[in-house]
Design a protein around this motif. Structure first.
Motif, PDB file in Angstrom:
ATOM      1  N   ALA A 129       0.697  -1.290   0.163  1.00  0.00           N
ATOM      2  CA  ALA A 129      -0.580  -0.275   0.167  1.00  0.00           C
ATOM      3  C   ALA A 129       1.254   0.858   0.278  1.00  0.00           C
ATOM      4  CB  ALA A 129      -0.931  -0.057   1.098  1.00  0.00           C
ATOM      5  N   PRO A 130       1.361   1.995  -1.298  1.00  0.00           N
ATOM      6  CA  PRO A 130       2.100   2.973  -1.406  1.00  0.00           C
ATOM      7  C   PRO A 130       1.227   4.378  -0.274  1.00  0.00           C
ATOM      8  CG  PRO A 130       1.267   2.380  -2.994  1.00  0.00           C
ATOM      9  CD  PRO A 130       0.633   1.529  -2.318  1.00  0.00           C
ATOM     10  N   ALA A 131       2.573   4.713   0.163  1.00  0.00           N
ATOM     11  CA  ALA A 131       2.644   6.162   1.500  1.00  0.00           C
ATOM     12  C   ALA A 131       1.761   7.046   0.371  1.00  0.00           C
ATOM     13  CB  ALA A 131       3.355   6.327   1.734  1.00  0.00           C
ATOM     14  N   GLU A 132       1.119   7.983   0.880  1.00  0.00           N
ATOM     15  CA  GLU A 132       0.486   9.167   0.466  1.00  0.00           C
ATOM     16  C   GLU A 132       1.050   9.770   0.019  1.00  0.00           C
ATOM     17  OE1 GLU A 132      -2.506  12.557   1.271  1.00  0.00           O
ATOM     18  OE2 GLU A 132      -1.756  11.398   3.008  1.00  0.00           O
ATOM     19  N   GLY A 133       1.368   9.836  -2.080  1.00  0.00           N
ATOM     20  CA  GLY A 133       1.470  10.789  -2.743  1.00  0.00           C
ATOM     21  C   GLY A 133       2.178  10.196  -4.050  1.00  0.00           C
ATOM     22  N   LEU A 163       7.533   3.930   2.675  1.00  0.00           N
ATOM     23  CA  LEU A 163       6.944   4.139   1.449  1.00  0.00           C
ATOM     24  C   LEU A 163       6.298   3.491   1.117  1.00  0.00           C
ATOM     25  CD1 LEU A 163      10.174   3.837  -1.486  1.00  0.00           C
ATOM     26  CD2 LEU A 163       9.695   5.652  -0.245  1.00  0.00           C
ATOM     27  N   SER A 164       5.240   3.241   2.804  1.00  0.00           N
ATOM     28  CA  SER A 164       3.976   2.412   2.784  1.00  0.00           C
ATOM     29  C   SER A 164       3.298   2.726   3.745  1.00  0.00           C
ATOM     30  CB  SER A 164       4.452   0.778   3.512  1.00  0.00           C
ATOM     31  OG  SER A 164       3.352   0.268   3.535  1.00  0.00           O
ATOM     32  N   ASN A 228      10.236  13.023  -1.926  1.00  0.00           N
ATOM     33  CA  ASN A 228       9.441  14.387  -1.191  1.00  0.00           C
ATOM     34  C   ASN A 228       8.356  12.962  -0.197  1.00  0.00           C
ATOM     35  OD1 ASN A 228      10.361  16.535  -2.883  1.00  0.00           O
ATOM     36  ND2 ASN A 228       8.161  15.617  -3.897  1.00  0.00           N
ATOM     37  N   VAL A 229       8.353  11.996  -0.393  1.00  0.00           N
ATOM     38  CA  VAL A 229       7.798  11.017   0.776  1.00  0.00           C
ATOM     39  C   VAL A 229       8.612  11.053   2.521  1.00  0.00           C
ATOM     40  CG1 VAL A 229       6.877   9.304   1.586  1.00  0.00           C
ATOM     41  CG2 VAL A 229       6.088  10.280  -0.625  1.00  0.00           C
ATOM     42  N   LEU A 230      10.099  11.139   2.075  1.00  0.00           N
ATOM     43  CA  LEU A 230      10.724  10.486   2.645  1.00  0.00           C
ATOM     44  C   LEU A 230      11.289  11.809   3.078  1.00  0.00           C
ATOM     45  CD1 LEU A 230      13.153   7.787   1.035  1.00  0.00           C
ATOM     46  CD2 LEU A 230      11.445   7.565   2.365  1.00  0.00           C
TER      47      LEU A 230
END
Length: 424
Positions: A129-133, A163-164, A228-230
């Motif tokens: 389940a990919p993280a938002e974005g 990332l999840s 960007n997520v990290l």
């Protein structure tokens, strides 16, 4: 020992089979199940062994409600629990869709409800389940780059968690306030519950900054969305999060237990067993050379009256891709060891993954003996060239040295064995 001396490959293959059988969910799950709770009971899970674990749960409880995700080809017959098949080691849309459905199942649970999570190796890719974005394609790109970089499983899991939306305790938090029992089959060095399948039901202590450091160290170029997520806020669940207060975790099978079973059988057969460790990591080709040299040293110290020595080890090796061949860490370990042994008489090597899949090939691993070099010459293949190309599976296919088991329905990491007979 005379019967085994005449068939060293058969002996090593038998010991591998016994190690796998010791981790068969049908043999071990029931002993760890509580009395069937009153009220709603939901079974969820992910991993290469999860369908077999679900089968074992229903053999004990009868039909249950639930959903587990396993690798393509690893489906098992169940009475009420739905089995979904998805891709491993690189996630796919089937795994992503199943993960969304699992979140729907656990949403709205109450304090009188019970959840049993069945988690095993491979669950990190299957429970996606990919993280938002982020998109699934983003995650697949990073996962593929990590595999090619030779990153050990611990590093890969740190990146995956951040990332999840499901890993690093996030699935457990979604089950709150229900009571949660997680049964784990370990495939990671050290048996850290938070590392098995990236710990979807276990609190996490790593940070997004840790993930970024691993990416930098491995020289991986990140898509802008991933960077960007990290760079944003951590979203994994720490161990002291109140949503985990009603969560319990048990490891029911691990590499050490399976190696112990194999060791006991070998000792009964008359071998001098040396356990080198159940959590050995590193480059497969380097470890193959190291253990081959150890075997030769031990043989040089043996007398003709000594028992044959069996070197056993577990853990998870890695392969840094240097060529375009078809290989896996276990076959590459054996190929490297055979190259170092150079036809040495009386030394035999086997290495296999207990899930039946070495790398991305449907081959458990490989065997090499004193005649491997002669067989290679007859088949027109080169040990060194094959090693340079990461083409171990092609090499052993050419000389009939592959070990093929099909899906074993469990996963307790790599099994490596070197049999050393006294010099003639």
């Amino acid at each position: 020992m005379s019967i085994f001396a005449s068939d060293p490959r058969g002996l090593l293959t038998k010991l591998f089979g016994e190690a796998v059988s010791a981790a068969d969910p049908m043999r071990i799950v029931a002993a760890h199940l509580p009395e069937r709770p009153k009220g709603r009971l939901l079974i969820i899970g992910a991993g290469k062994a999860s369908a077999r674990m679900a089968e074992a749960v229903e053999e004990h409880y009868g039909p249950c409600e639930g959903l587990v995700v396993t690798r393509y080809g690893y489906e098992r017959p169940t009475q009420g629990i739905e089995i979904v098949q998805a891709s491993h080691p690189v996630p796919d849309a089937a795994g992503e869709a199943a993960t969304r459905r699992m979140f729907d199942l656990v949403s709205g649970l109450g304090p009188d409800d019970h959840v049993i999570a069945l988690i095993s190796g491979g669950g990190s890719a299957l429970l996606c389940a990919p993280a938002e974005g982020l998109t699934l394609e983003d995650k697949m790109a990073v996962n593929t780059a990590l595999l090619a970089s030779g990153a050990p499983i611990g590093e890969m899991n740190v990146v995956r968690k951040h990332l999840s939306r499901v890993k690093g305790g996030q699935l457990a938090a979604a089950c709150d306030p229900a009571r949660l029992l997680t049964l784990l089959i370990s495939d990671v060095p050290g048996d850290d519950p938070s590392e098995i399948a990236s710990g979807p039901t276990v609190g996490n202590t790593t940070t997004a900054q840790d993930a970024l450091a691993i990416i930098k160290q491995r020289g991986i170029d990140l898509p802008a969305r991933v960077a960007n997520v990290l760079a944003g806020q951590n979203h994994v669940v720490p161990p002291d999060d109140p949503r985990l207060k009603r969560a319990e975790t048990k490891i029911i099978a691990a590499p050490s237990l399976s190696l112990g079973v194999a060791a006991a059988i070998a000792e009964k057969a008359g071998l001098d067993v040396r356990l080198l460790g159940d959590a050995i990591e590193g480059e497969a080709r380097d470890l193959g050379q190291t253990q081959a040299r150890l075997a030769m040293t031990l043989q040089s110290e043996m007398t003709t009256n000594d028992k044959p020595i069996l070197l056993l080890s577990g853990g998870e090796c890695t392969v840094t891709r240097r060529g375009d061949g078809v290989g896996g860490p276990n076959a590459e370990f054996v190929l490297s060891a055979a190259l170092a042994l150079n036809g040495k008489a009386g030394i035999h090597v086997l290495a296999c993954d207990t899930d039946g899949v070495d790398g991305a090939a449907e081959v458990a691993g490989a065997y090499a003996g004193p005649d491997t070099i002669a067989k290679a010459e007859l088949a027109g293949v080169s040990l060194q060239v094959s090693l340079n190309r990461n083409d171990a599976h092609s090499f052993f296919a050419a000389i009939e040295g592959q070990i093929v088991t099909g899906p074993t329905l469990t996963n307790v990491n790599d099994f490596r064995a070197i049999l050393v007979f006294p010099r003639s």
